[in-house]
Motif scaffolding. Structure first.
Motif, PDB file in Angstrom:
ATOM      1  N   PHE A 103       0.837  -1.209   0.000  1.00 26.58           N
ATOM      2  CA  PHE A 103       0.000   0.000   0.000  1.00 26.58           C
ATOM      3  C   PHE A 103       0.867   1.252   0.000  1.00 26.58           C
ATOM      4  CE2 PHE A 103      -2.180   3.432   2.211  1.00 26.58           C
ATOM      5  CZ  PHE A 103      -3.404   3.487   1.528  1.00 26.58           C
ATOM      6  N   ILE A 104       1.895   1.256   0.831  1.00 26.24           N
ATOM      7  CA  ILE A 104       2.785   2.419   0.904  1.00 26.24           C
ATOM      8  C   ILE A 104       3.502   2.633  -0.427  1.00 26.24           C
ATOM      9  CG2 ILE A 104       4.873   3.337   2.005  1.00 26.24           C
ATOM     10  CD1 ILE A 104       3.987   1.919   4.580  1.00 26.24           C
ATOM     11  N   TRP A 105       3.990   1.554  -1.010  1.00 28.64           N
ATOM     12  CA  TRP A 105       4.732   1.649  -2.271  1.00 28.64           C
ATOM     13  C   TRP A 105       3.849   2.181  -3.416  1.00 28.64           C
ATOM     14  CZ3 TRP A 105       8.085   0.422   1.115  1.00 28.64           C
ATOM     15  CH2 TRP A 105       9.415   0.184   0.823  1.00 28.64           C
ATOM     16  N   MET A 106       2.548   1.857  -3.370  1.00 31.91           N
ATOM     17  CA  MET A 106       1.667   2.266  -4.460  1.00 31.91           C
ATOM     18  C   MET A 106       1.029   3.631  -4.250  1.00 31.91           C
ATOM     19  SD  MET A 106      -0.327  -1.093  -5.949  1.00 31.91           S
ATOM     20  CE  MET A 106      -0.908  -1.769  -4.406  1.00 31.91           C
ATOM     21  N   PHE A 107       0.712   3.975  -3.007  1.00 27.02           N
ATOM     22  CA  PHE A 107      -0.115   5.162  -2.784  1.00 27.02           C
ATOM     23  C   PHE A 107       0.543   6.271  -1.969  1.00 27.02           C
ATOM     24  CE2 PHE A 107      -3.092   1.541  -3.168  1.00 27.02           C
ATOM     25  CZ  PHE A 107      -3.740   1.935  -4.343  1.00 27.02           C
ATOM     26  N   VAL A 108       1.689   5.981  -1.345  1.00 29.68           N
ATOM     27  CA  VAL A 108       2.323   7.003  -0.512  1.00 29.68           C
ATOM     28  C   VAL A 108       3.602   7.538  -1.156  1.00 29.68           C
ATOM     29  CG1 VAL A 108       3.350   7.494   1.742  1.00 29.68           C
ATOM     30  CG2 VAL A 108       1.346   5.990   1.584  1.00 29.68           C
ATOM     31  N   LEU A 109       4.457   6.631  -1.639  1.00 33.76           N
ATOM     32  CA  LEU A 109       5.729   7.054  -2.217  1.00 33.76           C
ATOM     33  C   LEU A 109       5.527   7.678  -3.594  1.00 33.76           C
ATOM     34  CD1 LEU A 109       7.927   3.950  -1.315  1.00 33.76           C
ATOM     35  CD2 LEU A 109       7.728   6.100  -0.056  1.00 33.76           C
ATOM     36  N   GLU A 110       6.532   8.451  -4.000  1.00 35.03           N
ATOM     37  CA  GLU A 110       6.488   9.055  -5.334  1.00 35.03           C
ATOM     38  C   GLU A 110       6.473   7.963  -6.403  1.00 35.03           C
ATOM     39  OE1 GLU A 110       9.189  11.866  -8.302  1.00 35.03           O
ATOM     40  OE2 GLU A 110      10.057  10.899  -6.545  1.00 35.03           O
ATOM     41  N   ARG A 111       5.591   8.113  -7.380  1.00 29.83           N
ATOM     42  CA  ARG A 111       5.460   7.126  -8.435  1.00 29.83           C
ATOM     43  C   ARG A 111       6.284   7.552  -9.657  1.00 29.83           C
ATOM     44  NH1 ARG A 111       0.885   3.921  -8.381  1.00 29.83           N
ATOM     45  NH2 ARG A 111       0.844   3.987 -10.658  1.00 29.83           N
ATOM     46  N   PRO A 112       6.839   6.567 -10.385  1.00 26.41           N
ATOM     47  CA  PRO A 112       7.487   6.909 -11.653  1.00 26.41           C
ATOM     48  C   PRO A 112       6.441   7.341 -12.685  1.00 26.41           C
ATOM     49  CG  PRO A 112       7.412   4.530 -11.367  1.00 26.41           C
ATOM     50  CD  PRO A 112       6.938   5.134 -10.072  1.00 26.41           C
ATOM     51  N   ASP A 113       6.878   8.048 -13.694  1.00 27.23           N
ATOM     52  CA  ASP A 113       5.983   8.516 -14.752  1.00 27.23           C
ATOM     53  C   ASP A 113       5.387   7.319 -15.493  1.00 27.23           C
ATOM     54  OD1 ASP A 113       4.703   9.678 -16.870  1.00 27.23           O
ATOM     55  OD2 ASP A 113       6.346  11.013 -17.417  1.00 27.23           O
ATOM     56  N   ASP A 114       4.049   7.197 -15.465  1.00 24.23           N
ATOM     57  CA  ASP A 114       3.386   6.049 -16.109  1.00 24.23           C
ATOM     58  C   ASP A 114       3.633   6.010 -17.607  1.00 24.23           C
ATOM     59  OD1 ASP A 114       2.359   5.079 -13.753  1.00 24.23           O
ATOM     60  OD2 ASP A 114       0.502   6.231 -13.890  1.00 24.23           O
ATOM     61  N   ALA A 115       3.853   7.166 -18.216  1.00 22.84           N
ATOM     62  CA  ALA A 115       4.097   7.190 -19.659  1.00 22.84           C
ATOM     63  C   ALA A 115       5.461   6.595 -20.001  1.00 22.84           C
ATOM     64  CB  ALA A 115       4.007   8.633 -20.174  1.00 22.84           C
ATOM     65  N   LEU A 116       6.457   6.828 -19.135  1.00 28.30           N
ATOM     66  CA  LEU A 116       7.802   6.302 -19.380  1.00 28.30           C
ATOM     67  C   LEU A 116       7.993   4.910 -18.790  1.00 28.30           C
ATOM     68  CD1 LEU A 116       9.914   9.529 -18.643  1.00 28.30           C
ATOM     69  CD2 LEU A 116       9.265   8.593 -20.884  1.00 28.30           C
ATOM     70  N   LEU A 117       7.395   4.656 -17.633  1.00 30.55           N
ATOM     71  CA  LEU A 117       7.566   3.385 -16.929  1.00 30.55           C
ATOM     72  C   LEU A 117       6.203   2.851 -16.506  1.00 30.55           C
ATOM     73  CD1 LEU A 117      10.594   4.443 -14.687  1.00 30.55           C
ATOM     74  CD2 LEU A 117      10.700   2.955 -16.683  1.00 30.55           C
ATOM     75  N   PRO A 118       5.472   2.241 -17.430  1.00 31.92           N
ATOM     76  CA  PRO A 118       4.142   1.720 -17.091  1.00 31.92           C
ATOM     77  C   PRO A 118       4.214   0.444 -16.263  1.00 31.92           C
ATOM     78  CG  PRO A 118       4.690   1.199 -19.361  1.00 31.92           C
ATOM     79  CD  PRO A 118       5.798   2.080 -18.856  1.00 31.92           C
ATOM     80  N   HIS A 119       3.048   0.018 -15.736  1.00 34.58           N
ATOM     81  CA  HIS A 119       2.893  -1.246 -14.992  1.00 34.58           C
ATOM     82  C   HIS A 119       3.603  -1.225 -13.631  1.00 34.58           C
ATOM     83  CE1 HIS A 119       1.370  -2.603 -18.816  1.00 34.58           C
ATOM     84  NE2 HIS A 119       2.550  -2.519 -19.394  1.00 34.58           N
ATOM     85  N   TYR A 120       3.781  -0.038 -13.058  1.00 31.88           N
ATOM     86  CA  TYR A 120       4.436   0.036 -11.755  1.00 31.88           C
ATOM     87  C   TYR A 120       3.627  -0.692 -10.681  1.00 31.88           C
ATOM     88  CZ  TYR A 120       6.018   2.087  -7.324  1.00 31.88           C
ATOM     89  OH  TYR A 120       6.463   2.254  -6.039  1.00 31.88           O
ATOM     90  N   ASP A 121       2.296  -0.510 -10.672  1.00 32.73           N
ATOM     91  CA  ASP A 121       1.449  -1.164  -9.670  1.00 32.73           C
ATOM     92  C   ASP A 121       1.547  -2.683  -9.770  1.00 32.73           C
ATOM     93  OD1 ASP A 121       0.671   1.271  -8.716  1.00 32.73           O
ATOM     94  OD2 ASP A 121      -1.286   1.278  -9.702  1.00 32.73           O
ATOM     95  N   THR A 122       1.600  -3.189 -10.998  1.00 33.80           N
ATOM     96  CA  THR A 122       1.754  -4.637 -11.191  1.00 33.80           C
ATOM     97  C   THR A 122       3.064  -5.116 -10.593  1.00 33.80           C
ATOM     98  OG1 THR A 122       0.484  -4.513 -13.246  1.00 33.80           O
ATOM     99  CG2 THR A 122       1.848  -6.475 -12.911  1.00 33.80           C
ATOM    100  N   GLY A 123       4.110  -4.340 -10.777  1.00 28.44           N
ATOM    101  CA  GLY A 123       5.401  -4.707 -10.203  1.00 28.44           C
ATOM    102  C   GLY A 123       5.356  -4.779  -8.687  1.00 28.44           C
ATOM    103  N   VAL A 124       4.688  -3.816  -8.054  1.00 27.38           N
ATOM    104  CA  VAL A 124       4.572  -3.829  -6.589  1.00 27.38           C
ATOM    105  C   VAL A 124       3.826  -5.073  -6.127  1.00 27.38           C
ATOM    106  CG1 VAL A 124       3.539  -2.647  -4.619  1.00 27.38           C
ATOM    107  CG2 VAL A 124       4.714  -1.320  -6.381  1.00 27.38           C
TER     108      VAL A 124
END
Length: 542
Positions: A103-124
């Motif tokens: 939860f912290i990794w997805m909603f609290v920390l700064e997220r990478p740009d989805d356009a440059l690095l998609p599928h971040y949530d899947t990785g978490v």
């Protein structure tokens, strides 16, 4: 061979096998990074190797490290059913850690740009799930270590690492546009091989009944069960787990501190994090494949040889004598390796980085980072070896006291990391780590000195090499630095080869001097080698 001698021999074999595993893993990772750098961005490496890997390692460390340390101690192995019950507590703890941290990794920390690095949530989600699933192996892992199945861990982890690396190379080469999904699939392959191989081995071992003294008589014994008239888990081990849990949480902050600072405080962008991570992996090769196996096997040996909470004078004479000789030899060994890395690493950092990834790493702060890391490696070597003894010798109250000190170390480290990095960039991470290691080494030396006070043993003498060895190190350092200035690294391949040849001659001089002067260390190593050969011969005769 005495029981203590068998434990030491098994610990030595474990160290050598683990070293092989770590060498293989780090060399494959070394080559893999050189390959994937040509297909993916440094920002992708920063997200995967720093952000997602930190999630994975944090869940595993917090959930299982305390249970491993407590359940491998001599006092915790009398009742295996209680021990296994206790180890299964890693499952709910791991689920809780995976959920909260995800939860912290997805909603609290700064997220990478989805356009440059998609599928971040899947990785978490995948990396958190992978860590949770690997906890299913913990009862079998502890059992294998306690039963001295020294090759089991190497074979299974080696197969899992190979599977992950092969999958990564294939997917990065064929489907580079998948991005983070590539690493998710490869991580799941690792987890599947790791978990399934452990269960296949132990289920087969139980069914075939190869060892009548093996504590598990049926497959059902792998899983938790109640014991009529007894506690569900051993009380002493449970309390020890809690002590190690508090200590492990703080140690994880110290071990992965720079990644936490990068992740939480955003002091470096994802691209700079990727570059730092590559340098960190290169610089930590020796720490990972040499010193970590020595630390793990040393802890296993000391935990099963000496009694917790008792000073040297109260220990059985045979046990403390062997433990003292082993500690002195381990200290001398890791110090010599660490100084070798420091001396030769300084003069060959630029060449290594230039050969590895070209100007991407050698043109910026890369060489300076790697040279500083060589000093850090020496401190890692000393700290790991002294702490494995300290953690094995501490009683519960001493562990609790150390936890409070670790809190101070953690706060000081995080504070120094933040301010040093803000002031001088990524080099500040390494300097902060060096300061932290020095503080922990001083504490360990103080404990060991008090442990042996009043006895005839002085294993800390292993920290100081012989004078001829120090002199030849000084000569090698001056010579290789002069060679780098004269022949390396922009004058063509032949001058580079001359630089490498000079380094080889200096290294040979160092090794010969060590062999001729460090006779006590060489004698100890040869004795263990002979014990190992004798043990193998005895098994063949049976």
């Amino acid at each position: 061979m005495t029981s203590s001698g068998k434990v030491l021999a098994s610990a030595a074999r474990s160290a050598s096998y683990n070293m092989v595993l770590q060498v293989m893993f780090r060399m494959i990772t070394f080559l893999l990074n050189a390959f994937i750098l040509r297909y993916i961005s440094k920002e992708m490496i920063g997200v995967v190797n720093v952000r997602l890997t930190l999630l994975y390692s944090t869940v595993l460390f917090v959930a299982r490290e305390a249970f491993r340390r407590a359940c491998l101690s001599v006092d915790s192995k009398g009742q295996w059913t209680q021990t296994i019950n206790l180890i299964w507590c890693t499952i709910p703890l791991g689920f809780f850690c995976s959920t909260v941290l995800g939860f912290i990794w997805m909603f609290v920390l700064e997220r990478p740009d989805d356009a440059l690095l998609p599928h971040y949530d899947t990785g978490v989600l995948v990396f958190g799930l992978s860590a949770f699933l690997e906890l299913l192996v913990e009862p079998l892992w502890v059992l294998g270590q306690a039963m001295l199945f020294v090759r089991l861990k190497v074979i299974i982890e080696g197969a899992a690492i190979a599977g992950r690396c092969i999958m990564t190379v294939i997917l990065v080469h064929k489907f580079p546009d998948l991005g983070i999904i590539v690493f998710c699939i490869a991580q799941l392959v690792f987890t599947f091989i790791y978990v399934s191989f452990y269960y296949i081995f132990f289920i087969r071992y139980i069914i075939l009944r190869k060892d009548e003294d093996f504590p598990l008589k049926s497959i059902r014994d792998i899983f938790p069960r109640s014991i009529p008239g007894q506690y569900w888990a051993d009380i002493y081990s449970s309390r020890l787990v809690w002590s190690f849990f508090k200590q492990g949480f703080l140690k994880q902050i110290l071990t992965e501190g720079e990644r936490y600072v990068m992740t939480i405080f955003d002091v470096l962008n994802f691209g700079d994090q990727g570059i730092y991570d590559i340098i960190n992996n290169l610089g930590s090769l020796a720490a990972r494949f040499i010193f970590l196996p020595i630390e793990e096997s040393g802890y296993l040996f000391f935990a099963q040889t000496i009694r917790r909470g008792e000073v040297a004078k109260k220990q059985p004479e045979e046990s403390i004598d062997l433990a003292s000789k082993a500690l002195e030899a381990l200290l001398k060994c890791v110090v010599l390796i660490g100084i070798t890395i420091l001396v030769f690493g300084y003069a060959y950092s630029f060449l290594l980085l230039d050969l590895y990834a070209g100007t991407l790493l050698s043109s910026g702060t890369g060489p300076l980072l790697l040279r500083c890391y060589c000093m850090y490696v020496l401190l890692i070597a000393i700290n790991g070896t002294t702490e494995c003894f300290v953690f094995a010798a501490m009683g519960k109250q001493e562990v609790d006291s150390y936890n409070r000190k670790m809190l101070v170390f953690s706060i000081a480290f995080l504070t120094s990391s933040y301010f040093l990095t803000k002031s001088i960039g990524s080099v500040g991470f390494i300097l902060a780590n060096c300061l932290n290691m020095l503080a922990r080494i001083i504490h360990s030396l103080y404990f060991i000195n008090n442990f042996y006070k009043g006895s005839s043993y002085s294993p800390l003498s292993g920290l100081v090499p012989k004078l001829p060895v120090l002199l030849v190190y000084l000569f090698a350092g001056v010579t290789t630095i002069f060679s780098e200035v004269t022949f390396c690294c922009d004058r063509g391949i032949y001058f580079r080869l001359i630089h490498i040849f000079i380094g080889g001659l200096c290294l040979l001089a160092v090794l010969v001097t060590i062999f001729l002067t460090e006779k006590k260390l060489i004698s100890f190593i040869l004795d263990q080698w002979n014990e190992k050969r004798k043990d193998k011969q005895d098994k063949k005769d049976l």
